[in-house]
Design a protein around this motif. Structure first.
Motif: not given
Length: 197
Positions: A11, A18, A58, A37, A7, A15
């Motif tokens: 990104d 959110s 985050t 995620t 990953y 994610k």
């Protein structure tokens, strides 16, 4: 030999932002976080220091984007830039407008139960930054108006921060990113009254 990451870190943080924004911190288990995620438990633990560590990342991501994209114009602006910021709180497509309210407001509410000092510091830092941006814009306005100014920048800035919180709380409670518009309209009208005609 360590396995290569499957990953991209930024990104994954975007994610996760959110996911936490929609579901919150406390009620979201690690398995659910994995599913939503794409990060596995090992990555959450080793790369981010666990669920709270990922959540803090985050919050930092969310705060950074909100400061750069929504707050920054106030530092060089005046009351019109504050009005624009408030209108963005209920404008579809704005970083600070969401059916889920504000990640920082949501965190503050959840942290009343959790009592995490690290989450508290992140929340306080965000609101202090917002108040600072508002104060600078109001100081710019006051300097432009001179003796005719009828407001005290630091007092008005401190009063506007809880209004932002209330707008976000209204948006979240109604799951409608425009729900706080009546309060935004009222605040924008009051702010416009501080400008000479």
């Amino acid at each position: 030999m360590p396995r290569p990451k499957s990953y991209d870190r930024q990104d994954a943080i975007a994610k996760a932002c959110s996911v936490f924004w929609e579901h919150g911190f406390q009620d979201l288990g690690v398995r659910e976080l994995e599913r939503l995620t794409g990060l596995n438990q090992f990555a959450i633990r080793s790369e981010f220091g666990g669920k709270e560590g990922l959540y803090l990342e985050t919050l930092s991501y969310y705060s950074g984007v909100a400061i750069r994209e929504e707050m920054a114009p106030m530092k060089q602006g005046r009351i019109p830039e504050i009005v624009s910021f408030f209108q963005g709180l209920v404008a579809p497509g704005s970083m600070t407008s969401s059916n889920y309210g504000c990640l920082i407001v949501n965190t503050g509410i959840e942290n009343a139960r959790i009592q995490s000092p690290r989450l508290e510091d992140a929340v306080r830092s965000y609101w202090n930054t917002l108040e600072d941006h508002l104060r600078v814009a109001l100081e710019n306005e006051r300097a432009a108006q001179g003796e005719g100014a009828t407001f005290t920048p630091h007092v008005l800035a401190a009063s506007l921060v809880p209004a932002v919180m209330g707008i976000h709380a209204q948006n979240r409670s109604q799951r409608d990113q425009t729900a706080g518009r009546p309060l935004v309209d009222l605040i924008c009208s009051i702010l416009s009254g501080y400008r000479p005609s």
